[in-house]
Design a protein around this motif. Structure first.
Motif, PDB file in Angstrom:
ATOM      1  N   ALA A  98      20.783 -22.576   4.263  1.00  0.00           N
ATOM      2  CA  ALA A  98      21.751 -22.165   3.246  1.00  0.00           C
ATOM      3  C   ALA A  98      21.051 -21.531   2.052  1.00  0.00           C
ATOM      4  O   ALA A  98      19.989 -21.983   1.611  1.00  0.00           O
ATOM      5  CB  ALA A  98      22.583 -23.355   2.794  1.00  0.00           C
ATOM      6  N   ALA A 104      26.127 -19.237   0.003  1.00  0.00           N
ATOM      7  CA  ALA A 104      26.767 -20.421   0.572  1.00  0.00           C
ATOM      8  C   ALA A 104      27.108 -21.429  -0.523  1.00  0.00           C
ATOM      9  O   ALA A 104      28.197 -22.017  -0.542  1.00  0.00           O
ATOM     10  CB  ALA A 104      25.861 -21.052   1.616  1.00  0.00           C
ATOM     11  N   ASP A 137      23.811 -11.053  -0.318  1.00  0.00           N
ATOM     12  CA  ASP A 137      23.921 -11.580   1.044  1.00  0.00           C
ATOM     13  C   ASP A 137      25.168 -12.438   1.183  1.00  0.00           C
ATOM     14  O   ASP A 137      25.798 -12.829   0.200  1.00  0.00           O
ATOM     15  CB  ASP A 137      22.673 -12.384   1.408  1.00  0.00           C
ATOM     16  CG  ASP A 137      22.437 -13.557   0.460  1.00  0.00           C
ATOM     17  OD1 ASP A 137      22.871 -13.478  -0.703  1.00  0.00           O
ATOM     18  OD2 ASP A 137      21.833 -14.551   0.887  1.00  0.00           O
ATOM     19  N   TYR A 163      26.940 -15.598   4.093  1.00  0.00           N
ATOM     20  CA  TYR A 163      26.522 -16.836   4.734  1.00  0.00           C
ATOM     21  C   TYR A 163      27.057 -16.846   6.154  1.00  0.00           C
ATOM     22  O   TYR A 163      27.974 -16.095   6.496  1.00  0.00           O
ATOM     23  CB  TYR A 163      26.994 -18.059   3.950  1.00  0.00           C
ATOM     24  CG  TYR A 163      28.459 -18.075   3.604  1.00  0.00           C
ATOM     25  CD1 TYR A 163      29.402 -18.592   4.489  1.00  0.00           C
ATOM     26  CD2 TYR A 163      28.907 -17.575   2.387  1.00  0.00           C
ATOM     27  CE1 TYR A 163      30.752 -18.609   4.188  1.00  0.00           C
ATOM     28  CE2 TYR A 163      30.261 -17.598   2.064  1.00  0.00           C
ATOM     29  CZ  TYR A 163      31.169 -18.112   2.959  1.00  0.00           C
ATOM     30  OH  TYR A 163      32.504 -18.129   2.656  1.00  0.00           O
ATOM     31  N   ASP A 164      26.464 -17.673   6.998  1.00  0.00           N
ATOM     32  CA  ASP A 164      26.749 -17.587   8.426  1.00  0.00           C
ATOM     33  C   ASP A 164      27.970 -18.425   8.813  1.00  0.00           C
ATOM     34  O   ASP A 164      28.567 -19.140   7.993  1.00  0.00           O
ATOM     35  CB  ASP A 164      25.521 -17.985   9.250  1.00  0.00           C
ATOM     36  CG  ASP A 164      25.058 -19.413   8.998  1.00  0.00           C
ATOM     37  OD1 ASP A 164      25.891 -20.278   8.657  1.00  0.00           O
ATOM     38  OD2 ASP A 164      23.849 -19.677   9.157  1.00  0.00           O
ATOM     39  N   VAL A 196      28.063 -22.274   8.049  1.00  0.00           N
ATOM     40  CA  VAL A 196      28.475 -22.660   6.704  1.00  0.00           C
ATOM     41  C   VAL A 196      29.984 -22.540   6.572  1.00  0.00           C
ATOM     42  O   VAL A 196      30.644 -23.410   5.983  1.00  0.00           O
ATOM     43  CB  VAL A 196      27.759 -21.795   5.648  1.00  0.00           C
ATOM     44  CG1 VAL A 196      28.376 -21.995   4.267  1.00  0.00           C
ATOM     45  CG2 VAL A 196      26.270 -22.119   5.613  1.00  0.00           C
ATOM     46  N   ASP A 197      30.562 -21.488   7.127  1.00  0.00           N
ATOM     47  CA  ASP A 197      32.003 -21.300   7.035  1.00  0.00           C
ATOM     48  C   ASP A 197      32.738 -22.461   7.702  1.00  0.00           C
ATOM     49  O   ASP A 197      33.733 -22.973   7.168  1.00  0.00           O
ATOM     50  CB  ASP A 197      32.390 -19.975   7.685  1.00  0.00           C
ATOM     51  CG  ASP A 197      33.759 -19.488   7.225  1.00  0.00           C
ATOM     52  OD1 ASP A 197      33.980 -19.432   6.004  1.00  0.00           O
ATOM     53  OD2 ASP A 197      34.583 -19.180   8.093  1.00  0.00           O
TER      54      ASP A 197
END
Length: 336
Positions: A214, A218, A315, A317-318, A321-322
């Motif tokens: 993270a 994030a 950037d 977050y992936d 994280v979501d």
């Protein structure tokens, strides 16, 4: 900002190889000497009775006797010396000062930041752990309720380690909201999403265990998607930040990837939330073990209140994280 500080906190010295050293405060003050508008306040130490409002009196007595006998290793991580009793009371007193000043309406350049040590957020009601003896921020929250007119207090812990002690002390309390953003799986291994409080405190604990990848975006999503709606609903009179700086990408004992700028951004978000709900805002130092990173990050918190505009990250977050944010939102009935 106004910084609560006392040389008494330097006397707690767990040894040259211990990461929680007096050099942490020296580094912060050296860096702040180059900043504009810094002032220092030395508060009174907390009375033992103030600490005992959240800690078991038998534990407080045991710790006092341990220090009077010369100290030693309380556990493999947590070391005391004779002076640690006075330093711990002073650190708790500085946190209470920050709460009092925040409740009195000091904002902007007068926002209080307690830079006491030893830190506190791992100390549970009846024991020391993780470099911590008294839970400074929990003591300050209780003091604000008992003495400064607060009816509800929120605590935001952005240290990379879960604030297990703060959670332990407050888990069944409906008048204190505790939120922790921390690295998943890191010491002490607590802080799961489904730890949300119990009894009168059901729903007043929010845990966001971040993956070790993270970064800034994030963390900001936690503020925007989770903390802001939760704290609007809770409507605290006071917001205290347990301000650890060990989630930085260059801290030696964590893997989360925050930049120094993230601390300016999170500070700005915390300030905005406090203004939205009409809460006082104060900061209490927790961890941070790269001296340069710690000092620069604290200075950036100060500079944010001195007029510097934070720079938003480019950037994102992936998906992991979501999904985590969705899980936390569901646990707290928050619409994302």
């Amino acid at each position: 900002m106004r910084f609560g500080y006392s040389d008494v906190c330097l006397r707690h010295d767990p040894g040259p190889r211990h990461p929680e050293s007096p050099a942490r405060l020296d580094a912060i003050r050296d860096r702040l000497a180059r900043a504009h508008g810094v002032s220092y306040v030395e508060s009174d130490p907390a009375a033992a009775s103030v600490v005992e409002a959240v800690h078991d009196p038998a534990y407080v007595s045991r710790f006092r006797e341990f220090c009077a006998d010369g100290g030693g290793d309380w556990d493999p991580d947590t070391t005391a010396v004779e002076a640690s009793w006075d330093a711990a009371l002073q650190s708790a007193g500085l946190a209470c000062w920050a709460a009092e000043e925040a409740m009195a309406g000091d904002i902007g350049r007068e926002t209080p930041f307690s830079i006491g040590r030893p830190p506190g957020h791992h100390a549970v009601a009846d024991d020391a752990m993780g470099f911590c003896f008294f839970n400074n921020v929990a003591v300050a929250a209780q003091h604000a309720i008992d003495e400064a007119g607060a009816e509800r207090v929120a605590i935001l812990d952005w240290d990379v380690h879960h604030g297990n002690g703060t959670q332990d002390v407050l888990y069944d309390r409906g008048d204190v909201f505790f939120a922790s953003i921390h690295e998943d799986g890191l010491y002490p291994g607590t802080g799961a999403v489904d730890e949300t409080g119990e009894g009168a405190g059901e729903g007043t604990t929010m845990n966001v265990p971040m993956p070790d990848s993270a970064a800034d975006a994030a963390y900001l999503a936690v503020f925007d998607d989770l903390l802001e709606p939760a704290l609007r609903d809770f409507d605290p009179d006071l917001l205290l930040v347990s301000a650890g700086f060990d989630a930085h990408r260059h801290d030696p004992i964590s893997r989360v990837r925050l930049t120094t700028e993230a601390y300016a951004l999170m500070t700005d978000r915390a300030r905005s939330i406090a203004e939205t709900v009409g809460a006082g805002l104060g900061f209490v130092l927790e961890g941070g073990y790269s001296l340069d990173v710690l000092a620069d990050s604290v200075a950036l918190v100060h500079e944010t209140f001195d007029g510097r505009e934070p720079i938003e990250p480019d950037d994102g977050y992936d998906d992991g994280v979501d999904a985590l944010l969705d899980d936390v939102a569901a646990a707290h009935d928050i619409e994302r």
